[in-house]
Design a protein around this motif. Structure first.
Motif, PDB file in Angstrom:
ATOM      1  N   GLN A  24       1.031  -1.215  -0.003  1.00  0.00           N
ATOM      2  CA  GLN A  24       0.066  -0.030  -0.079  1.00  0.00           C
ATOM      3  C   GLN A  24       0.859   1.325   0.069  1.00  0.00           C
ATOM      4  O   GLN A  24       0.685   2.152  -0.796  1.00  0.00           O
ATOM      5  CB  GLN A  24      -0.846  -0.043   1.216  1.00  0.00           C
ATOM      6  CG  GLN A  24      -1.898   1.293   1.201  1.00  0.00           C
ATOM      7  CD  GLN A  24      -2.728   1.099   2.566  1.00  0.00           C
ATOM      8  OE1 GLN A  24      -2.895  -0.077   3.106  1.00  0.00           O
ATOM      9  NE2 GLN A  24      -3.541   2.120   2.853  1.00  0.00           N
ATOM     10  N   ARG A  27       2.228   1.826  -3.407  1.00  0.00           N
ATOM     11  CA  ARG A  27       1.279   2.100  -4.239  1.00  0.00           C
ATOM     12  C   ARG A  27       0.675   3.743  -4.086  1.00  0.00           C
ATOM     13  O   ARG A  27       0.492   4.384  -4.900  1.00  0.00           O
ATOM     14  CB  ARG A  27       0.088   1.248  -4.251  1.00  0.00           C
ATOM     15  CG  ARG A  27      -1.001   1.429  -5.147  1.00  0.00           C
ATOM     16  CD  ARG A  27      -2.105   0.466  -5.048  1.00  0.00           C
ATOM     17  NE  ARG A  27      -2.773   0.500  -3.651  1.00  0.00           N
ATOM     18  CZ  ARG A  27      -2.876  -0.263  -2.721  1.00  0.00           C
ATOM     19  NH1 ARG A  27      -2.205  -1.324  -2.875  1.00  0.00           N
ATOM     20  NH2 ARG A  27      -3.674  -0.145  -1.794  1.00  0.00           N
ATOM     21  N   GLN A  28       0.677   3.995  -2.855  1.00  0.00           N
ATOM     22  CA  GLN A  28       0.394   5.425  -2.568  1.00  0.00           C
ATOM     23  C   GLN A  28       1.128   6.363  -1.661  1.00  0.00           C
ATOM     24  O   GLN A  28       1.655   5.497  -0.809  1.00  0.00           O
ATOM     25  CB  GLN A  28      -1.193   5.307  -2.106  1.00  0.00           C
ATOM     26  CG  GLN A  28      -2.267   4.718  -2.928  1.00  0.00           C
ATOM     27  CD  GLN A  28      -3.723   4.432  -2.169  1.00  0.00           C
ATOM     28  OE1 GLN A  28      -3.769   4.311  -0.908  1.00  0.00           O
ATOM     29  NE2 GLN A  28      -4.548   4.660  -3.012  1.00  0.00           N
ATOM     30  N   PRO A  43      -3.771   5.560  -7.051  1.00  0.00           N
ATOM     31  CA  PRO A  43      -2.847   4.534  -7.839  1.00  0.00           C
ATOM     32  C   PRO A  43      -2.618   4.757  -9.206  1.00  0.00           C
ATOM     33  O   PRO A  43      -3.217   5.660  -9.976  1.00  0.00           O
ATOM     34  CB  PRO A  43      -3.410   3.365  -7.493  1.00  0.00           C
ATOM     35  CG  PRO A  43      -4.806   3.470  -7.629  1.00  0.00           C
ATOM     36  CD  PRO A  43      -5.138   4.904  -7.087  1.00  0.00           C
ATOM     37  N   ARG A 245      -2.581  -1.490  -9.196  1.00  0.00           N
ATOM     38  CA  ARG A 245      -2.183  -1.801  -7.913  1.00  0.00           C
ATOM     39  C   ARG A 245      -2.379  -3.129  -7.464  1.00  0.00           C
ATOM     40  O   ARG A 245      -3.109  -3.961  -8.022  1.00  0.00           O
ATOM     41  CB  ARG A 245      -2.767  -0.696  -6.727  1.00  0.00           C
ATOM     42  CG  ARG A 245      -4.419  -1.104  -6.609  1.00  0.00           C
ATOM     43  CD  ARG A 245      -5.039  -0.129  -5.821  1.00  0.00           C
ATOM     44  NE  ARG A 245      -6.524  -0.118  -5.850  1.00  0.00           N
ATOM     45  CZ  ARG A 245      -7.257   0.716  -5.002  1.00  0.00           C
ATOM     46  NH1 ARG A 245      -6.530   1.691  -4.204  1.00  0.00           N
ATOM     47  NH2 ARG A 245      -8.713   0.597  -4.890  1.00  0.00           N
TER      48      ARG A 245
END
Length: 245
Positions: A24, A27-28, A43, A245
């Motif tokens: 996570q 991804r962000q 994403p 993602r």
């Protein structure tokens, strides 16, 4: 031996348990808006679109005079702020049209490839991007966009009123360096619909201003000084966005 096995087991469980969290964060990236409210960028989304294109130039701009051809696009999109996205696309567009002036009797076909960088601005709020939110992204989204890029175009002009065939006799080109390169500035907008949390469908329209008057191989040189404006074209696309993602 049992202690060593237990230690290795705990380490393995910790690593495996941290995978979703690590994924996570990769991804962000967490940021804050002007009110100090934390939100996540991303994403990365892949886009795939298909539709048609309409010509606007020296030969005219009436939809009925166009030989409609395919318009295809492949790109990526990344959220920078709660409303702003940055994207890049590679597109293929086939253009063609007959002259709106019957006395001239000209027509053309053109194969075009282009690469563009776009900024897209969502007009409706999306609460799902904020760190403390538990809501889904909005079902519908309205957006506007604009950008810049390069166009590689290769037109062929001829005399006639129908779509070109294998037997069409083309006129001598106005320049000897086709395919030629020009700049483009796309502007447009659209409506998006959330199908799932990872998949969206958009209907969008864009108009491409260009830096060339020879997108149709018909400039004021061939028309005897009738026009000094550059050509342009528009696209209408159905586009899918999928979260990578």
């Amino acid at each position: 031996m049992r202690v060593r096995t237990l230690i290795f087991g705990l380490l393995a469980a910790g690593v495996l348990g941290s995978q979703p969290v690590l994924a996570q964060h990769q991804r962000q990236v967490r940021h804050y808006n002007r009110q100090g409210r934390p939100f996540y960028t991303g994403p990365l989304r892949g886009t795939l679109g298909g539709g048609t294109a309409l010509y606007n130039g020296d030969l005219g701009n009436r939809p009925g005079d166009n030989f409609l051809g395919p318009a295809l696009s492949l790109g990526v999109l990344y959220r920078l702020t709660p409303h702003l996205h940055l994207g890049g696309e590679f597109s293929f567009v086939k253009l063609g049209a007959r002259d709106q002036a019957p006395e001239r009797g000209l027509a053309f076909v053109s194969t075009n490839g282009l690469g563009t960088v776009l900024f897209r601005f969502d007009l409706l709020p999306d609460q799902s991007v904020f760190a403390s939110s538990t809501t889904d992204s909005p079902t519908f989204q309205v957006f506007v966009q604009g950008g810049a890029g390069l166009l590689l175009y290769s037109p062929e002009s001829y005399r006639g009123t129908e779509r070109a065939t294998d037997n069409t006799s083309f006129l001598a080109p106005e320049r000897n360096d086709y395919p030629a390169l020009a700049g483009v500035a796309p502007v447009g907008g659209g409506l998006g619909v959330r199908l799932t949390e990872q998949l969206r469908a958009n209907i969008e329209g864009n108009y491409y201003f260009t830096t060339t008057d020879q997108l149709d191989d018909v400039s004021n040189q061939r028309l005897g000084g009738a026009s000094a404006s550059n050509d342009g074209f528009g696209t209408v696309l159905l586009k899918l966005e999928y979260s990578l993602r």
